[in-house]
Design an enzyme around this catalytic site. Structure first.
Site, PDB file in Angstrom:
ATOM      1  N   TYR A  25       0.831  -1.199   0.000  1.00 48.52           N
ATOM      2  CA  TYR A  25       0.000   0.000   0.000  1.00 48.52           C
ATOM      3  C   TYR A  25       0.867   1.251   0.000  1.00 48.52           C
ATOM      4  O   TYR A  25       1.681   1.460   0.904  1.00 48.52           O
ATOM      5  CB  TYR A  25      -0.934   0.015   1.203  1.00 48.52           C
ATOM      6  CG  TYR A  25      -2.058  -1.001   1.142  1.00 48.52           C
ATOM      7  CD1 TYR A  25      -2.376  -1.671  -0.044  1.00 48.52           C
ATOM      8  CD2 TYR A  25      -2.812  -1.286   2.274  1.00 48.52           C
ATOM      9  CE1 TYR A  25      -3.408  -2.596  -0.093  1.00 48.52           C
ATOM     10  CE2 TYR A  25      -3.862  -2.207   2.223  1.00 48.52           C
ATOM     11  CZ  TYR A  25      -4.147  -2.866   1.043  1.00 48.52           C
ATOM     12  OH  TYR A  25      -5.173  -3.773   0.995  1.00 48.52           O
ATOM     13  N   PRO A  28     -16.413  -2.844   0.922  1.00 53.85           N
ATOM     14  CA  PRO A  28     -17.776  -3.086   1.383  1.00 53.85           C
ATOM     15  C   PRO A  28     -18.734  -1.934   1.128  1.00 53.85           C
ATOM     16  O   PRO A  28     -19.954  -2.140   1.081  1.00 53.85           O
ATOM     17  CB  PRO A  28     -17.595  -3.309   2.886  1.00 53.85           C
ATOM     18  CG  PRO A  28     -16.400  -2.481   3.241  1.00 53.85           C
ATOM     19  CD  PRO A  28     -15.482  -2.637   2.054  1.00 53.85           C
ATOM     20  N   LEU A  29     -18.215  -0.714   0.972  1.00 53.65           N
ATOM     21  CA  LEU A  29     -19.074   0.439   0.704  1.00 53.65           C
ATOM     22  C   LEU A  29     -19.298   0.660  -0.788  1.00 53.65           C
ATOM     23  O   LEU A  29     -19.947   1.630  -1.189  1.00 53.65           O
ATOM     24  CB  LEU A  29     -18.474   1.698   1.339  1.00 53.65           C
ATOM     25  CG  LEU A  29     -18.488   1.717   2.875  1.00 53.65           C
ATOM     26  CD1 LEU A  29     -17.682   2.906   3.402  1.00 53.65           C
ATOM     27  CD2 LEU A  29     -19.905   1.760   3.408  1.00 53.65           C
ATOM     28  N   ALA A  30     -18.773  -0.260  -1.604  1.00 55.91           N
ATOM     29  CA  ALA A  30     -19.037  -0.260  -3.053  1.00 55.91           C
ATOM     30  C   ALA A  30     -18.688   1.078  -3.708  1.00 55.91           C
ATOM     31  O   ALA A  30     -19.420   1.580  -4.556  1.00 55.91           O
ATOM     32  CB  ALA A  30     -20.497  -0.625  -3.321  1.00 55.91           C
ATOM     33  N   GLY A  66     -18.943   3.962  -2.759  1.00 59.40           N
ATOM     34  CA  GLY A  66     -19.930   5.011  -2.550  1.00 59.40           C
ATOM     35  C   GLY A  66     -21.125   4.952  -3.475  1.00 59.40           C
ATOM     36  O   GLY A  66     -21.892   5.924  -3.566  1.00 59.40           O
TER      37      GLY A  66
END
Length: 329
Positions: free
Chosen positions: A68, A238-240, A242
């Site tokens: 990262y 998990p929040l796709a 937004g």
């Protein structure tokens, strides 16, 4: 270390199956630019702001990877740890290794050779300024990897006290089983892309014996294997991006965002929480790894970190059906 390493009253499943609790903060966005340029003091301050927002929201588990920001995400996190006495003892640190970024004539590739795993972990520990990782995940499958050699490297890291627990990322049930057959330590996590937008993990189980099943690329039986063997599921993305809490690109996304907003208002929470609750409501007790570094968006996920999912059976299905844009078979 805090009690999250021993017991976890936020889940019915053992803590060993879901390291870190309900929600993890993914640290991919920390550290500045995606290149080898040095990070700046401002990057350290931004990392500290994200960490404080996470702690304020009940999130005490942090997910890294050695690649990262070319290692800078771990480096700025390590600087925050160094200037915040006692912080390390309050949190769970997870990192990943196994991906090598392209460098000059060297192509980007996967490397799960034993000596490489050990070297990458030692480098992560140095950048993070800690003497132990709570969890190490193998980032991607390496087709050339010898599972016996991988297992030997992991067990050596454990014996030396450098890593407490191990898991995998982006791996199928057969790949997990093959590695576990050579490893005396249990694999405790599998991190996959799971969300209300990326639903193939769920569709795989309900489109059996339908013509639509041919279009599902998710490896069959992986969720069931993890459930049966105590391998906690972690969800990246998990929040796709937004799609249901900000920008929408399709009619299905617009309709789902409206439903998410309505449920959030009814339940006195945020749209982000509704999207995360949808994952957490699944029997696999999925632990979302939220990837934002924006403090306000991290705080919007607080209820998902501290409260049980408040979604009824039909509400959960309505979200799924609206997102898929067509009725179930």
């Amino acid at each position: 270390m805090t009690s999250t390493r021993e017991t976890d009253d936020t889940h019915d499943t053992p803590t060993s199956a879901i390291p870190g609790g309900r929600v993890l903060l993914g640290c991919m966005g920390l550290g500045g630019s995606w290149d080898a340029a040095p990070h700046s003091p401002a990057d350290v301050d931004a990392a500290e702001a994200a960490i404080v927002a996470a702690l304020d929201s009940g999130i005490t588990a942090f997910d890294h990877a050695d690649i990262y920001r070319h290692g800078k995400a771990e480096a700025v996190f390590g600087e925050v740890l160094a200037r915040t006495p006692g912080l390390r003892e309050r949190i769970t640190l997870q990192s990943k290794c196994g991906i090598r970024l392209a460098d000059g004539d060297r192509p980007g590739h996967y490397d799960l050779r034993g000596p490489s795993i050990v070297r990458r972990v030692e480098e992560s520990l140095t950048r993070l300024r800690t003497d132990v990782l709570d969890v190490l995940l193998l980032h991607r499958p390496d087709p050339l990897a010898d599972p016996a050699e991988v297992a030997e490297a992991l067990e050596s890291l454990h014996r030396q006290g450098l890593v407490r627990r191990f898991g995998v990322s982006n791996m199928s049930a057969p790949q997990i089983a093959r590695l576990q057959a050579h490893l005396s330590l249990p694999l405790v996590a599998n991190q996959l892309e799971l969300s209300l937008l990326r639903r193939d993990w769920l569709e795989d189980g309900v489109l059996v014996n339908t013509a639509a099943s041919a279009g599902i690329g998710f490896p069959a039986g992986t969720v069931e294997h993890c459930l049966a063997h105590g391998v906690g599921l972690q969800a990246w993305g998990p929040l796709a991006q937004g799609r249901y809490t900000g920008r929408q690109e399709t009619p299905e996304e617009h309709a789902t965002a409206e439903l998410v907003a309505r449920l959030a208002k009814e339940k006195g929470t945020t749209p982000e929480t509704i999207v995360l609750w949808w994952l957490q409501r699944h029997p696999a007790r999925i632990a979302p790894v939220i990837g934002t570094s924006r403090p306000e968006r991290i705080r919007a996920c607080r209820d998902a970190a501290v409260a049980a999912p408040d979604l009824g059976h039909e509400e959960w299905y309505r979200l799924w059906i609206t997102a898929r844009g067509t009725a179930l078979p």
